[in-house]
Design an enzyme around this catalytic site. Structure first.
Site, PDB file in Angstrom:
ATOM      1  N   GLY A  43     -19.175 -26.100 -18.967  1.00  0.00           N
ATOM      2  CA  GLY A  43     -18.734 -27.580 -19.313  1.00  0.00           C
ATOM      3  C   GLY A  43     -19.055 -28.418 -18.146  1.00  0.00           C
ATOM      4  O   GLY A  43     -19.368 -27.805 -17.158  1.00  0.00           O
ATOM      5  N   VAL A  64      -9.554 -19.553 -18.141  1.00  0.00           N
ATOM      6  CA  VAL A  64      -8.685 -19.051 -19.157  1.00  0.00           C
ATOM      7  C   VAL A  64      -8.479 -17.645 -19.291  1.00  0.00           C
ATOM      8  O   VAL A  64      -7.682 -17.132 -20.010  1.00  0.00           O
ATOM      9  CB  VAL A  64      -8.741 -19.596 -20.866  1.00  0.00           C
ATOM     10  CG1 VAL A  64      -8.706 -21.195 -20.690  1.00  0.00           C
ATOM     11  CG2 VAL A  64     -10.334 -19.181 -21.347  1.00  0.00           C
ATOM     12  N   LYS A  98     -15.453 -11.316 -20.812  1.00  0.00           N
ATOM     13  CA  LYS A  98     -14.002 -11.738 -20.257  1.00  0.00           C
ATOM     14  C   LYS A  98     -13.355 -12.786 -21.153  1.00  0.00           C
ATOM     15  O   LYS A  98     -12.204 -12.860 -21.546  1.00  0.00           O
ATOM     16  CB  LYS A  98     -13.882 -11.940 -18.825  1.00  0.00           C
ATOM     17  CG  LYS A  98     -14.018 -10.751 -17.963  1.00  0.00           C
ATOM     18  CD  LYS A  98     -13.914 -10.945 -16.578  1.00  0.00           C
ATOM     19  CE  LYS A  98     -12.608 -11.321 -15.943  1.00  0.00           C
ATOM     20  NZ  LYS A  98     -12.712 -11.721 -14.642  1.00  0.00           N
ATOM     21  N   ALA A 121     -12.600 -20.258 -32.200  1.00  0.00           N
ATOM     22  CA  ALA A 121     -14.074 -20.492 -32.442  1.00  0.00           C
ATOM     23  C   ALA A 121     -14.785 -19.009 -32.267  1.00  0.00           C
ATOM     24  O   ALA A 121     -15.307 -18.698 -31.420  1.00  0.00           O
ATOM     25  CB  ALA A 121     -14.693 -21.444 -30.949  1.00  0.00           C
ATOM     26  N   TYR A 152     -22.101 -11.115 -26.171  1.00  0.00           N
ATOM     27  CA  TYR A 152     -21.318 -12.531 -26.895  1.00  0.00           C
ATOM     28  C   TYR A 152     -20.709 -12.051 -28.328  1.00  0.00           C
ATOM     29  O   TYR A 152     -19.558 -12.094 -28.646  1.00  0.00           O
ATOM     30  CB  TYR A 152     -22.533 -13.656 -26.964  1.00  0.00           C
ATOM     31  CG  TYR A 152     -22.072 -14.779 -27.641  1.00  0.00           C
ATOM     32  CD1 TYR A 152     -21.132 -15.652 -27.180  1.00  0.00           C
ATOM     33  CD2 TYR A 152     -22.219 -14.976 -29.137  1.00  0.00           C
ATOM     34  CE1 TYR A 152     -20.705 -16.774 -27.596  1.00  0.00           C
ATOM     35  CE2 TYR A 152     -22.232 -16.489 -29.591  1.00  0.00           C
ATOM     36  CZ  TYR A 152     -21.014 -17.223 -28.948  1.00  0.00           C
ATOM     37  OH  TYR A 152     -20.842 -18.465 -29.502  1.00  0.00           O
ATOM     38  N   THR A 182     -25.208 -25.542 -33.937  1.00  0.00           N
ATOM     39  CA  THR A 182     -24.882 -26.650 -33.985  1.00  0.00           C
ATOM     40  C   THR A 182     -25.535 -27.698 -33.149  1.00  0.00           C
ATOM     41  O   THR A 182     -25.732 -27.068 -31.908  1.00  0.00           O
ATOM     42  CB  THR A 182     -23.145 -26.956 -33.739  1.00  0.00           C
ATOM     43  OG1 THR A 182     -22.804 -26.184 -35.002  1.00  0.00           O
ATOM     44  CG2 THR A 182     -22.740 -28.295 -34.115  1.00  0.00           C
TER      45      THR A 182
END
Ligand code: UDP
Length: 328
Positions: A43, A64, A98, A121, A152, A182
């Protein structure tokens, strides 16, 4: 005297990512207080720069997968933290595993502690290289656990499983969205996905790299449509997974041609090796989203791509400036 409405607070993990930042915009627009949490590994603060001065927006830089502490009440947790492009999870396989496992556990823990609703998500990757087409939510998928995409796919499959376990065992109100490909502004120019790769190459006049023979298909959703679907799911009573995606399917070769045409580029298309386990087809069945959420995509690919092009023109320009500066 007018009764003051209770403030609604949402924690968005991955809040500075492509989708997380668009969700931050959506919830701010709906009057919520937004806490965006991100470790900025994929990000970027540039995605939420416009929100930083807003009195209902807070940014917390945190991974997180570590213990999450959020002071005050929360009504909703949206768990969007994860690398999400094939190149990212090839470069960060352990972090991807993780954040999907430990990170989902931590985010669920916060939701349980605060009595908040939780939305995961998830992804069309849980269907792997699908043997059923189009993909419906009751299809269990065809995933290679030890392939390059396994980090993933299996992390997200685990994330779905632990989300349902928190729902059943702890009574946490949970929602699961399975997101199909997307696109839109704030995708990273170099994240390796088809759209940023093709737009970047077309705008720089480089060859367009189609993997395999380009006959593999995808179904691309414009980000505003996706965000509306996620918002409706978050507000709904549906705790089983729901596909959100645009069923308009296209081969990757045709998609590359559309981008060349749109940009007016002189780039030529070249063919490269197909990465392993690259799904041959992908198209969502969205009957459930239509029935339970009254949702369906509104933006045609032609229009969505035109809107996205403006963003990428700017991104390519900024990147060129940066490279010129580095070159001195
Ligand atoms: N792809 C391609 N050239 C590129 C990047 C991707 O042909 O430079 C292909 C990729 O092999 C896949 C499709 O485009 O078949 C969509 O890839 P993306 O990484 O966007 O998403 P995913 O494979 O996760 O659906």
């Amino acid at each position: 005297m007018e009764k003051k409405m209770k403030m609604k607070r949402v924690l968005i993990t991955g809040g500075a990512g492509f989708l997380g930042s668009h969700l931050s915009d959506k919830f701010i627009g709906k009057g919520w207080e937004v806490i965006a949490m991100d470790n900025l590994s994929t990000g970027s603060l540039a995605n939420v720069e416009h929100l930083l001065g807003h009195d209902r927006f807070h940014f917390v830089k945190q991974d997180v997968t570590e213990f999450i502490h959020v002071p005050g009440e929360l009504d909703l947790v949206l768990h969007f933290a994860s690398p999400a492009s094939p190149i990212d999870y090839l470069e960060m396989p352990i972090q991807t595993l993780k954040v999907g496992s430990l990170g989902t556990h931590k985010a669920l823990g916060v939701a349980k502690d605060k009595g908040a609703r939780f939305l995961l998500a998830s992804t069309s990757e849980v269907y792997g290289d699908p043997l059923i087409h189009p993909q419906k939510e009751d299809y269990w998928g065809n995933v290679n656990p030890v392939g390059m995409r396994g980090v993933y796919d299996e992390a997200k499959r685990f994330a779905e499983a632990i989300t349902m376990a928190y729902n059943r065992y702890h009574g946490v109100e949970t929602r699961i969205v399975r997101i199909f490909n997307t696109y839109g502004s704030r995708m990273r120019l170099n994240d390796g996905r088809a759209l940023p790769a093709f737009m970047g190459q077309a705008l720089r006049g480089e060859d367009i790299t189609v993997f395999g023979d380009g006959s593999q298909t995808r179904s691309f959703t414009y980000v505003d449509d996706l965000v509306e679907g996620i918002y409706r799911l978050a507000m709904s009573d549906e705790c089983e997974p729901v596909n959100i995606g645009n069923p308009q399917e296209v081969s990757i070769l045709d998609f590359a041609k559309e981008i060349v045409e749109l940009t007016g580029s002189e780039s030529k298309i070249v063919f490269k090796d197909l990465p392993s386990d690259d799904p041959k087809v992908r198209q969502p069945n969205i009957d459930k989203a239509k029935q339970t959420l009254g949702w369906e995509p509104k933006v045609k690919r032609k229009d969505g791509l035109a809107k996205t092009l403006a963003y990428f023109k700017d991104a390519v320009y900024r990147n060129n400036q940066l490279e010129l500066r580095i070159a001195g």
